[in-house]
Design an enzyme around this catalytic site. Structure first.
Site, PDB file in Angstrom:
ATOM      1  CE  LYS A  84      -4.421   0.615   2.447  1.00  0.00           C
ATOM      2  NZ  LYS A  84      -4.862   0.587   3.857  1.00  0.00           N
TER       3      LYS A  84
HETATM    4  C1  E4P Z   1      -7.964   1.112   4.271  1.00  0.00           C
HETATM    5  O1  E4P Z   1      -7.466   0.569   3.449  1.00  0.00           O
HETATM    6  C2  E4P Z   1      -7.815   2.380   4.834  1.00  0.00           C
HETATM    7  O2  E4P Z   1      -6.940   2.487   5.646  1.00  0.00           O
HETATM    8  C3  E4P Z   1      -8.985   2.316   6.114  1.00  0.00           C
HETATM    9  O3  E4P Z   1     -10.284   2.020   5.769  1.00  0.00           O
HETATM   10  C4  E4P Z   1      -9.065   3.946   6.699  1.00  0.00           C
HETATM   11  O4  E4P Z   1     -10.368   3.908   7.547  1.00  0.00           O
HETATM   12  P1  E4P Z   1     -10.422   5.251   8.492  1.00  0.00           P
HETATM   13  O5  E4P Z   1     -10.942   6.421   7.883  1.00  0.00           O
HETATM   14  O6  E4P Z   1     -11.716   4.762   9.334  1.00  0.00           O
HETATM   15  O7  E4P Z   1      -9.204   5.168   9.366  1.00  0.00           O
END
Ligand code: E4P
Length: 220
Positions: A84
């Site tokens: 990522k």
């Molecule tokens: C997933 O890939 C993201 O990092 C995650 O859904 C972020 O979620 P949040 O906005 O609740 O931290």
């Protein structure tokens, strides 16, 4: 639509797998920190042992050469790791290089359709638009997803859309109605997907009715 779980917690992942709809896992540094983990590699390895689906592991480096190095180390942990990277210019540079080397990249922290267009052009395997964080600032997260789907359909991009930053079953429903490829869902929201008061009430009534006849002496 594929269901990913948005967590670094092993018990949550195991429970979701037991329901039979675990298609992958997304993590991020905040989710790792919530588990008290500073070096994510062991945890990513453990998660990859629980699913054959893609497991997103986020790089911490912020410059392209360091991102590429760290991404390759993470990708070496297991064949189903997707690295990522943030949707920044260095992130896009690193994505192009990694995609050319067949490393699956999930471009994250995406808040506009144009960022998603760049992700696809760079060759990302996945793009993660954050719907909840846009809603939090009074914008419309799911409208962004709709625009990304239109652009990707128009140009037949193969990048898969992971609806991320999901806050409620409504986000999951809208993602499914729009035809998003994947929704990554927190454990608490997964629990809410199956719950309905009429299901509980109906089940209680069925069992009570059954008990009434089961406890009656049989007629001769
Ligand atoms: C997933 O890939 C993201 O990092 C995650 O859904 C972020 O979620 P949040 O906005 O609740 O931290």
């Amino acid at each position: 639509m594929k269901f990913f779980i948005d967590t670094a917690n092993l018990e949550e992942i195991k429970t979701c797998a037991s329901y039979g709809f675990l298609d992958g896992v997304t993590t991020n540094p905040s989710l790792m920190a919530k588990e008290g983990i500073s070096d994510q590699r062991e945890r990513i390895k453990a998660i990859c042992g629980l699913t054959d689906g893609p497991v997103s592991a986020e790089v911490l480096a912020t410059e392209a050469p360091d991102m590429i190095k760290e991404a390759k180390e993470l990708a070496a942990i297991a064949p189903n790791v997707a690295v990522k990277l943030p949707l920044t210019m260095p992130g896009l540079t690193a994505t192009k290089a990694l995609a050319d080397d067949d490393v699956a990249v999930n471009l994250t922290l995406v808040f506009t359709p144009l960022q998603a267009l760049l992700a696809a052009k760079a060759g990302a395997a996945f793009v993660s638009p954050f719907v909840g964080r846009l809603d939090d600032i009074g914008s419309d997260g799911m409208a962004m997803v709709g625009d990304i789907i239109s652009i990707y359909t128009e140009y037949a991009f193969e990048t898969e859309i992971i609806v991320a930053s999901v806050r409620s079953p409504q986000h999951v429903l809208k993602a499914a109605l729009m035809g998003a490829d994947i929704c990554t869902i927190p454990f608490s929201v997964i629990g809410q997907l199956a719950a309905h008061p009429l299901t509980d009430k109906g089940l209680a009534a069925f069992l009570a009715d059954h008990r009434k006849v089961a406890e009656k002496p049989a007629a001769h």
